[in-house]
Write an enzyme that holds these catalytic residues in place. Structure first.
Site, PDB file in Angstrom:
ATOM      1  N   GLU A  86      -6.289 -10.588  -1.240  1.00  0.00           N
ATOM      2  CA  GLU A  86      -7.071 -10.298  -0.027  1.00  0.00           C
ATOM      3  C   GLU A  86      -8.545 -10.116  -0.336  1.00  0.00           C
ATOM      4  OE1 GLU A  86      -5.596  -7.035   2.237  1.00  0.00           O
ATOM      5  OE2 GLU A  86      -3.494  -7.540   1.913  1.00  0.00           O
ATOM      6  N   ASN A 128       1.929  -5.167  -3.135  1.00  0.00           N
ATOM      7  CA  ASN A 128       0.534  -5.477  -2.815  1.00  0.00           C
ATOM      8  C   ASN A 128      -0.240  -4.193  -2.514  1.00  0.00           C
ATOM      9  OD1 ASN A 128      -1.435  -7.590  -2.160  1.00  0.00           O
ATOM     10  ND2 ASN A 128      -1.264  -6.888  -0.039  1.00  0.00           N
ATOM     11  N   HIS A 133     -10.556  -5.820  -2.371  1.00  0.00           N
ATOM     12  CA  HIS A 133     -11.626  -5.538  -1.400  1.00  0.00           C
ATOM     13  C   HIS A 133     -12.713  -4.714  -2.099  1.00  0.00           C
ATOM     14  CE1 HIS A 133      -8.998  -6.856   1.855  1.00  0.00           C
ATOM     15  NE2 HIS A 133      -8.066  -6.005   1.465  1.00  0.00           N
ATOM     16  N   ASP A 165     -12.391  -9.760  -0.685  1.00  0.00           N
ATOM     17  CA  ASP A 165     -13.652  -9.944   0.040  1.00  0.00           C
ATOM     18  C   ASP A 165     -14.666  -8.985  -0.568  1.00  0.00           C
ATOM     19  OD1 ASP A 165     -12.782  -7.522   1.136  1.00  0.00           O
ATOM     20  OD2 ASP A 165     -12.274  -8.396   3.063  1.00  0.00           O
ATOM     21  N   GLU A 205       0.797  -1.230   0.000  1.00  0.00           N
ATOM     22  CA  GLU A 205       0.000   0.000   0.000  1.00  0.00           C
ATOM     23  C   GLU A 205       0.832   1.283   0.000  1.00  0.00           C
ATOM     24  OE1 GLU A 205      -2.678  -0.437   3.303  1.00  0.00           O
ATOM     25  OE2 GLU A 205      -3.716  -2.135   2.401  1.00  0.00           O
TER      26      GLU A 205
HETATM   27  C1  XIL Z   1      -6.217  -6.176   8.422  1.00  0.00           C
HETATM   28  C2  XIL Z   1      -6.525  -7.308   9.378  1.00  0.00           C
HETATM   29  O1  XIL Z   1      -7.360  -8.238   8.737  1.00  0.00           O
HETATM   30  C3  XIL Z   1      -7.187  -6.761  10.621  1.00  0.00           C
HETATM   31  O2  XIL Z   1      -7.402  -7.787  11.573  1.00  0.00           O
HETATM   32  C4  XIL Z   1      -6.321  -5.660  11.237  1.00  0.00           C
HETATM   33  O3  XIL Z   1      -6.978  -5.087  12.341  1.00  0.00           O
HETATM   34  C5  XIL Z   1      -6.010  -4.603  10.211  1.00  0.00           C
HETATM   35  O4  XIL Z   1      -5.417  -5.192   9.063  1.00  0.00           O
HETATM   36  N1  XIL Z   1      -4.898  -4.609   3.738  1.00  0.00           N
HETATM   37  C6  XIL Z   1      -3.910  -5.443   4.203  1.00  0.00           C
HETATM   38  C7  XIL Z   1      -4.164  -6.329   5.365  1.00  0.00           C
HETATM   39  O5  XIL Z   1      -2.841  -5.538   3.565  1.00  0.00           O
HETATM   40  O6  XIL Z   1      -2.997  -6.602   6.085  1.00  0.00           O
HETATM   41  C8  XIL Z   1      -5.228  -5.742   6.272  1.00  0.00           C
HETATM   42  O7  XIL Z   1      -5.507  -6.681   7.303  1.00  0.00           O
HETATM   43  C9  XIL Z   1      -6.462  -5.422   5.458  1.00  0.00           C
HETATM   44  C10 XIL Z   1      -6.153  -4.380   4.402  1.00  0.00           C
END
Ligand code: XIL
Length: 656
Positions: free
Chosen positions: A489, A415, A452, A491, A371
């Site tokens: 990741e 990422n 996401h 969802d 990020e």
């Molecule tokens: C999130 C976790 O799932 C949570 O439990 C934590 O509180 C915050 O981080 N992008 C990412 C992940 O790269 O590492 C993040 O994970 C979600 C967004």
């Protein structure tokens, strides 16, 4: 201890698992339904009575999870059989040894007084609750914890008004390591909570805490038990999908992965059985974040990740290292101090070296930088983080070079989120950056599309639903420059309230996104960010949203899981399409319209008829409108290593 009250029993993970494991055979062995909290039941029911005073007593008293389920340690007597909480029933007015802590500041005032009221210990915050839940604590110290020992935690809790609290077993001093922590909702109706978790660390002076801050009010607890118990065993898992094939059978097409968070991993054999039964790779949801893995400068804590890695290896799962260089979840010692460029480069190198050398040769994929691009000064550029602002633009180049030196065989990824669609300004910026890195000879192998996405509470998809063709085009342009793509990741969160229309959008999203990955020549993995709605990161991060995952809050597969399986079901497990060609990018017929499973069952209109009830024997068999075949969870034999499968894409460069 309050005895007159009828406590409302909440099915927490351990009791849920025990329910699912109480098959007919197991019940026969157990001689009845027993308690519902698995290995925990014997001790909890006795209000802290010793567990397993003898092997015979242990078996007889702890059969709620099904006789042999507790046989992991074969009836051996735990070393310390007593309730570790010396005053947990509050039968007198004594509050000792419970102590209070209120982090009182001018900005966020906090106070706390405690007293035994009506046989419970009640904490009252009058002036304020501080800023965070952990700003006000009710705790006990001096618990002697053993490594690789399961502990049953049970208590009753209530509050004058609805609120979320946390309970924790962990280190009482900096860096305040959480061995096991959970957030729970409590209300005016006293509820009993039961968890059984695997403790990984030795600590002769651990703390058990309730973190109760944030708002004023009163929180009462009672019947607190923390006691060692025998190990539960992972249930045998059989896929519920109509094809008869779990996701992992299709690894020649795409390897499905999921994020796994430490608390659920340590406390839910059912969760672990599903992950091992369906998936090909895991990513630690939190345990490798810098604040947890290097909480003190120069001191690494690999405990949680090591346990996850050992489990993944035993079950034949790949592991994704996540993340090495990120501005979020970074420890105070690095964010709270000022460093020169050279000093921060040295810190970054020490972190990369320390973490990667510990796992060298074990992880095929690493998220090296996470990020780093954001909207800045009216355009898109390097996010203004402590890494970038101190080191400069080349922190990314330096990080990748260092990571490559630390594990030359590992595939290294950049990422990020909202970078999936070609034509999106951020996605285009990231593409140009990666193209530039590649052209400059930086050892970068791939890009992680976090993936996401969402449908808004009002049902709008105009912002939150990506255009699949733009994703397909983006994957293709990365292929053209020799960069692999992984969905890392994904969802799809649903704005509350849940309804059928939103659920169908979700189903179609997952199906189409997976199909895009299958169709792309350079997309090998599709990871979802968490298995289920029960331990989701979504509700706490996006309070208006929930129901983002493939399994529901009772660990039952949802319609979106069915939609994913329907995509795979168009293929043979060797990756060849069944009955000829498979169209690209489209949802499988019927997937988009698969019946909503109802998430947590909050909406009667969409509730899965079997969710939360299953058949009368617990949740051994599930049939649902969406057409899932029975979910069979029977017996108590650990899952063995997975058979290796033919991989259609394995010959591709850069893929394993
Ligand atoms: C999130 C976790 O799932 C949570 O439990 C934590 O509180 C915050 O981080 N992008 C990412 C992940 O790269 O590492 C993040 O994970 C979600 C967004």
């Amino acid at each position: 201890m309050v005895v007159s009250r009828s406590a409302f029993k909440v099915a927490a993970f351990s009791s849920l698992v025990a329910l699912c494991l109480s098959t007919h055979a197991a019940r026969a062995q157990a001689g009845g339904s027993g308690g519902s909290s698995g290995a925990a039941a014997g001790g909890a029911g006795a209000g802290g009575a010793p567990v397993g005073g003898s092997a015979g007593a242990a078996t007889g008293g702890m059969t709620a999870s099904g006789g042999t389920a507790t046989g992991g340690t074969g009836g051996t007597t735990p070393v310390n059989p007593a309730n570790l909480i010396s005053n947990g029933a509050f039968d007198s007015d004594v509050t000792d040894p419970w102590w209070t802590y209120a982090n009182n500041t001018d900005e966020n005032p906090a106070d706390e007084t405690i007293a035994v009221n009506n046989g419970q210990l009640c904490a009252t915050m009058t002036t304020g609750g501080g800023k965070n839940v952990w700003d006000v604590i009710l705790g006990v110290s001096g618990l002697s914890l053993l490594p690789n020992q399961y502990y049953h935690i049970s208590f009753t809790a209530s509050a004058d008004a609805d609120r979320a609290i946390k309970f924790k077993v962990g280190l009482g001093d900096k860096p305040y390591t959480d061995y096991f922590i959970e957030q729970i909702p409590i209300s005016a109706t006293p509820a009993t909570f039961d968890y059984t978790y695997l403790n990984l660390r030795t600590d002769p002076m651990a703390q058990f805490q309730f973190q109760i801050g944030k708002t004023t009010g009163t929180v009462c607890i009672d019947n607190v038990v923390v006691e060692p118990v025998a190990a539960p065993t992972m249930p045998v898992y059989k896929t519920p999908f109509p094809s008869g094939h779990p996701f992992k059978d299709y690894k020649s097409l795409v390897k499905m992965g999921t994020a796994v968070d430490t608390p659920i991993f340590l406390s839910s054999p059912l969760h672990n059985a599903i992950v091992a039964g369906e998936f090909s790779m895991i990513t630690p949801a939190n345990s490798m974040k810098m604040n947890l893995i290097q909480p003190v400068q120069g001191t690494f804590d690999f405990t949680d990740t090591d346990a996850l890695v050992a489990w993944a290896q035993a079950n034949g799962l790949e592991f994704r290292g996540h993340p090495l260089v990120w501005h979020t979840q970074a420890p105070d010692w690095v964010t709270g101090a000022t460093f020169s460029r050279d000093e921060l480069i040295a810190i970054m190198y020490a972190h990369i070296d320390g973490v990667m050398s510990h796992y060298v040769g074990k992880f095929p994929y690493w998220d090296v930088v996470n990020e780093a691009i954001d909207q800045v000064d009216g355009g898109w550029g390097f996010r203004k983080t402590f890494w970038h602002e101190t080191i400069g633009d080349d922190f990314i180049n330096l990080a990748f070079a260092r990571a490559h030196a630390a594990d030359p065989a590992a595939k290294l990824y950049y990422n990020d989120y909202n970078i999936e669609q070609k034509g999106n300004a951020k996605a285009d910026k990231v593409f140009e950056m990666i193209k530039g890195l590649k052209a400059a000879g930086v050892p970068i192998d791939g890009v992680g599309f976090q993936g996401h996405y969402y449908v808004e509470p009002n049902g709008s998809t105009s912002v939150g639903l990506p255009k699949m063709q733009a994703i397909i085009d983006n994957m293709a342009r990365y292929n053209d420059i020799g960069i692999d793509v992984q969905i890392t990741e994904s969802d799809f969160r649903i704005g509350k309230p849940l309804d059928d229309a939103k659920t169908q959008v979700q189903n179609k999203f997952y199906a189409d996104f997976l199909q895009a990955c299958i169709d792309a020549t350079n997309c090998s993995h599709f990871t979802v960010w968490g298995l289920s709605d029960v331990d989701s990161w979504v509700p706490s991060t996006f309070p208006e949203y929930d129901y983002a995952h493939l399994w529901d809050s009772k660990l039952m597969p949802k319609a979106d899981a069915l939609a994913v399986s329907a995509v795979f079901a168009k293929y043979n497990v060797d990756g060849t399409p069944i009955g000829g060609s498979v169209g690209t990018g489209g949802a499988p017929s019927g997937a988009g319209g698969a019946t909503a499973s109802g998430g947590s069952g909050a909406s009667p209109a969409t509730a899965n008829p079997s969710s939360g009830s299953g058949d009368s024997s617990g949740c051994s068999f599930v049939s649902r409108a969406g057409g899932l075949t029975p979910l069979l969870l029977s017996g108590f034999v650990a899952i063995g290593a997975l058979a290796s499968r033919r991989r259609r894409k394995s010959a591709r460069s850069g893929q394993r």
